[in-house]
Motif scaffolding. Structure first.
Motif, PDB file in Angstrom:
ATOM      1  N   MET A   1       0.828  -1.183   0.000  1.00 24.64           N
ATOM      2  CA  MET A   1       0.000   0.000   0.000  1.00 24.64           C
ATOM      3  C   MET A   1       0.868   1.241   0.000  1.00 24.64           C
ATOM      4  N   TYR A   2       0.565   2.153  -0.905  1.00 28.47           N
ATOM      5  CA  TYR A   2       1.294   3.404  -0.997  1.00 28.47           C
ATOM      6  C   TYR A   2       0.409   4.522  -0.483  1.00 28.47           C
ATOM      7  N   LEU A   3       0.990   5.413   0.244  1.00 27.67           N
ATOM      8  CA  LEU A   3       0.254   6.542   0.802  1.00 27.67           C
ATOM      9  C   LEU A   3       0.897   7.818   0.308  1.00 27.67           C
ATOM     10  N   VAL A   4       0.113   8.629  -0.384  1.00 32.05           N
ATOM     11  CA  VAL A   4       0.620   9.891  -0.907  1.00 32.05           C
ATOM     12  C   VAL A   4      -0.011  11.016  -0.121  1.00 32.05           C
ATOM     13  N   ALA A   5       0.780  11.867   0.454  1.00 28.91           N
ATOM     14  CA  ALA A   5       0.249  12.982   1.236  1.00 28.91           C
ATOM     15  C   ALA A   5       0.708  14.288   0.625  1.00 28.91           C
ATOM     16  N   ILE A   6      -0.255  15.142   0.307  1.00 29.93           N
ATOM     17  CA  ILE A   6       0.042  16.439  -0.283  1.00 29.93           C
ATOM     18  C   ILE A   6      -0.643  17.507   0.544  1.00 29.93           C
ATOM     19  N   ILE A   7       0.108  18.471   1.015  1.00 30.71           N
ATOM     20  CA  ILE A   7      -0.497  19.584   1.744  1.00 30.71           C
ATOM     21  C   ILE A   7      -1.045  20.581   0.740  1.00 30.71           C
ATOM     22  N   ILE A   8      -2.353  20.881   0.865  1.00 31.01           N
ATOM     23  CA  ILE A   8      -3.010  21.807  -0.045  1.00 31.01           C
ATOM     24  C   ILE A   8      -3.324  23.082   0.713  1.00 31.01           C
ATOM     25  N   GLU A   9      -2.877  24.209   0.219  1.00 30.92           N
ATOM     26  CA  GLU A   9      -3.204  25.483   0.820  1.00 30.92           C
ATOM     27  C   GLU A   9      -3.643  26.441  -0.261  1.00 30.92           C
ATOM     28  N   PRO A  10      -4.877  27.001  -0.159  1.00 26.85           N
ATOM     29  CA  PRO A  10      -5.300  27.964  -1.164  1.00 26.85           C
ATOM     30  C   PRO A  10      -4.453  29.212  -1.111  1.00 26.85           C
ATOM     31  N   LEU A  11      -4.266  29.841  -2.276  1.00 25.42           N
ATOM     32  CA  LEU A  11      -3.512  31.076  -2.340  1.00 25.42           C
ATOM     33  C   LEU A  11      -4.200  32.138  -1.509  1.00 25.42           C
TER      34      LEU A  11
ATOM     35  N   THR B   1      -9.230   9.987  -0.970  1.00 21.60           N
ATOM     36  CA  THR B   1      -9.770   9.731  -2.302  1.00 21.60           C
ATOM     37  C   THR B   1      -9.058   8.526  -2.874  1.00 21.60           C
ATOM     38  N   SER B   2      -9.490   8.083  -4.033  1.00 17.51           N
ATOM     39  CA  SER B   2      -8.909   6.872  -4.614  1.00 17.51           C
ATOM     40  C   SER B   2      -8.436   7.140  -6.026  1.00 17.51           C
ATOM     41  N   PHE B   3      -7.515   6.314  -6.487  1.00 14.40           N
ATOM     42  CA  PHE B   3      -7.046   6.416  -7.860  1.00 14.40           C
ATOM     43  C   PHE B   3      -8.162   5.979  -8.809  1.00 14.40           C
ATOM     44  N   ASN B   4      -8.316   6.693  -9.916  1.00 14.29           N
ATOM     45  CA  ASN B   4      -9.244   6.275 -10.949  1.00 14.29           C
ATOM     46  C   ASN B   4      -8.517   5.328 -11.904  1.00 14.29           C
ATOM     47  N   GLU B   5      -8.491   4.075 -11.555  1.00 12.63           N
ATOM     48  CA  GLU B   5      -7.730   3.109 -12.336  1.00 12.63           C
ATOM     49  C   GLU B   5      -8.317   2.890 -13.726  1.00 12.63           C
TER      50      GLU B   5
ATOM     51  N   ASP C   1      -4.986  22.846   8.134  1.00  9.53           N
ATOM     52  CA  ASP C   1      -4.346  22.490   6.878  1.00  9.53           C
ATOM     53  C   ASP C   1      -5.062  21.268   6.309  1.00  9.53           C
ATOM     54  N   THR C   2      -4.822  20.975   5.038  1.00  5.42           N
ATOM     55  CA  THR C   2      -5.485  19.855   4.372  1.00  5.42           C
ATOM     56  C   THR C   2      -4.446  18.909   3.803  1.00  5.42           C
ATOM     57  N   MET C   3      -4.595  17.633   4.104  1.00  5.67           N
ATOM     58  CA  MET C   3      -3.688  16.606   3.606  1.00  5.67           C
ATOM     59  C   MET C   3      -4.454  15.667   2.673  1.00  5.67           C
ATOM     60  N   LEU C   4      -3.999  15.553   1.426  1.00  6.61           N
ATOM     61  CA  LEU C   4      -4.624  14.656   0.469  1.00  6.61           C
ATOM     62  C   LEU C   4      -4.054  13.256   0.658  1.00  6.61           C
ATOM     63  N   LEU C   5      -4.925  12.280   0.882  1.00  7.10           N
ATOM     64  CA  LEU C   5      -4.519  10.904   1.172  1.00  7.10           C
ATOM     65  C   LEU C   5      -5.052   9.990   0.082  1.00  7.10           C
ATOM     66  N   THR C   6      -4.166   9.391  -0.672  1.00  2.66           N
ATOM     67  CA  THR C   6      -4.575   8.490  -1.739  1.00  2.66           C
ATOM     68  C   THR C   6      -3.895   7.150  -1.542  1.00  2.66           C
ATOM     69  N   GLY C   7      -4.556   6.123  -1.948  1.00  3.01           N
ATOM     70  CA  GLY C   7      -3.968   4.789  -1.834  1.00  3.01           C
ATOM     71  C   GLY C   7      -4.813   3.792  -2.598  1.00  3.01           C
ATOM     72  N   ALA C   8      -4.193   2.711  -3.021  1.00  2.46           N
ATOM     73  CA  ALA C   8      -4.931   1.687  -3.758  1.00  2.46           C
ATOM     74  C   ALA C   8      -6.008   1.063  -2.884  1.00  2.46           C
ATOM     75  N   ASP C   9      -5.775   1.009  -1.590  1.00  9.86           N
ATOM     76  CA  ASP C   9      -6.736   0.455  -0.641  1.00  9.86           C
ATOM     77  C   ASP C   9      -7.116   1.550   0.353  1.00  9.86           C
ATOM     78  N   GLY C  10      -8.281   2.137   0.173  1.00 11.80           N
ATOM     79  CA  GLY C  10      -8.710   3.209   1.051  1.00 11.80           C
ATOM     80  C   GLY C  10      -8.905   2.766   2.484  1.00 11.80           C
ATOM     81  N   VAL C  11      -9.241   1.488   2.682  1.00 10.49           N
ATOM     82  CA  VAL C  11      -9.418   0.962   4.039  1.00 10.49           C
ATOM     83  C   VAL C  11      -8.108   1.049   4.802  1.00 10.49           C
ATOM     84  N   GLU C  12      -7.013   0.588   4.184  1.00 11.80           N
ATOM     85  CA  GLU C  12      -5.715   0.640   4.848  1.00 11.80           C
ATOM     86  C   GLU C  12      -5.239   2.082   5.025  1.00 11.80           C
ATOM     87  N   THR C  13      -5.585   2.940   4.079  1.00 10.50           N
ATOM     88  CA  THR C  13      -5.222   4.356   4.209  1.00 10.50           C
ATOM     89  C   THR C  13      -5.846   4.948   5.459  1.00 10.50           C
ATOM     90  N   ILE C  14      -7.121   4.673   5.679  1.00 14.17           N
ATOM     91  CA  ILE C  14      -7.818   5.210   6.854  1.00 14.17           C
ATOM     92  C   ILE C  14      -7.241   4.621   8.134  1.00 14.17           C
TER      93      ILE C  14
END
Length: 362
Positions: A1-11, A90-94, A119-132
């Motif tokens: 399982m890969y976890l990608v975290a991106i901090i999103i901040e509006p301008l 969210t999940s990848f649109n495979e 702050d907002t962290m974007l969390l994506t992974g092939a398995d959303g259950v494991e991500t949570i």
């Protein structure tokens, strides 16, 4: 399982930074004096507490901007044992599904979170259950918003098991006691069918997402289609459904194919972002006049419809309003975990732009 975290901040534009409280030229007490409230009230506003009215909170934020007060989120996190971050799962649109509104939702959630000091962290992974499970165990966020909700979403059980505060931006068949905020897609479908039925149309085309979207049980697509089919049956309107093969490249193709296969249809309802955007060019190439030759109604995010100047009658999904309601609900859930769960489906207005021809008297 890969976890990608991106901090999103509006301008955003801000005044000069002044340091942390205790060494600040501008303190929380100064803000309280400027706003005419107590220091405790300022603290509540900074922490995003739902106990403070929006009118009072607005006064405090205005005073903060005027004085150039900057919140030290790191210090506040240490003092409250919170991260002051929310996760967006969210999940990848495979299958390559292209959703133009996805970025609008992400920005809306980020802007709403910032309003509450998160702050907002974007969390994506092939398995959303494991991500949570992973994010709950590591305590990297105070709560999560779940996007791309399925009718039978397995991530709901992971939320219940982990106990992490969460809101579903989407309405599954059974939310299992987890908060839900979304647009009322059922009402939107009935509204569009009713608009065409009132105009005398008895044979319509439904342009949908790729069939893979419905197989995945993405709730917004499944709910809208089911309600549309029920409304057509109740109103004695014939409907033929045609699905895009590739929403990135196939918007024009699906419209041309639909009209070629169903030449007797007098109207069309489109629920597919890319098809809505590509429809005016497709009609122009085919020599189809709207509404003289074909009446068209759509469901489309307001921000997308206005930006792209979509010329069709439409139910406009206010993504910003939905995003802000979602984050407001999550902040309340973080502050008071014991609150009863709610399901909030926001009704969206029908915007008439003259793309539906009245057949009565023709």
């Amino acid at each position: 399982m890969y976890l990608v975290a991106i901090i999103i901040e509006p301008l955003q534009c801000s005044g000069p930074m002044k340091g942390v409280e205790g060494e600040l030229m501008v303190t929380m007490r100064d803000v309280a004096r400027e706003a005419g409230v107590s220091k405790a009230t300022v603290s509540y506003v900074v922490s995003g507490s739902p106990l403070i009215s929006e009118k009072t909170a607005a006064k405090v934020r205005t005073a903060m901007e005027k004085l150039g007060y900057s919140v030290n989120h790191t210090a506040r996190a240490l003092s409250t044992a919170r991260t002051n971050a929310i996760g967006v799962v969210t999940s990848f649109n495979e299958d390559g599904c292209f959703d133009l509104s996805a970025g609008t939702y992400l920005y809306g959630i980020s802007a709403a979170a910032r309003r509450h000091g998160y702050d907002t962290m974007l969390l994506t992974g092939a398995d959303g259950v494991e991500t949570i499970r992973s994010v709950a165990l590591s305590r990297r966020v105070d709560g999560i918003v779940i996007l791309d909700v399925y009718n039978d979403d397995p991530r709901i059980e992971a939320v219940r098991e982990s106990g992490i505060p969460a809101v579903l931006l989407g309405s599954p068949a059974d939310p299992q006691g987890v908060d839900v905020v979304d647009s009322n897609f059922e009402q939107a479908a009935v509204s569009l069918v009713g608009r065409l039925r009132d105009g005398g149309h008895r044979s319509i085309l439904f342009i949908g997402w790729p069939e893979s979207v419905y197989r995945r049980n993405l709730n917004y697509a499944v709910r809208f289609r089911a309600s549309l089919l029920e409304a057509c049956e109740a109103m004695d309107v014939r409907v033929d459904a045609v699905y895009a093969r590739d929403v990135t490249l196939g918007a024009s193709e699906v419209i041309q194919r639909a009209l070629g296969d169903h030449p007797d249809a007098t109207a069309m309802i489109i629920h597919n972002d890319a098809a809505v955007v590509g429809a005016p060019q497709a009609f122009e190439r085919m020599g189809v006049r709207v509404p003289e030759d074909l009446s068209v109604a759509t469901i489309v995010p307001v921000q997308l419809g206005e930006g792209m100047q979509i010329p069709f009658d439409s139910v406009g999904i206010d993504v910003e309003a939905v995003s802000f309601h979602t984050v407001d609900r999550l902040v309340e859930r973080i502050a008071e975990p014991g609150l009863p769960a709610v399901v909030e489906l926001l009704e969206q207005p029908l915007n008439v732009k003259g793309s539906v021809r009245m057949l009565h008297g023709d």
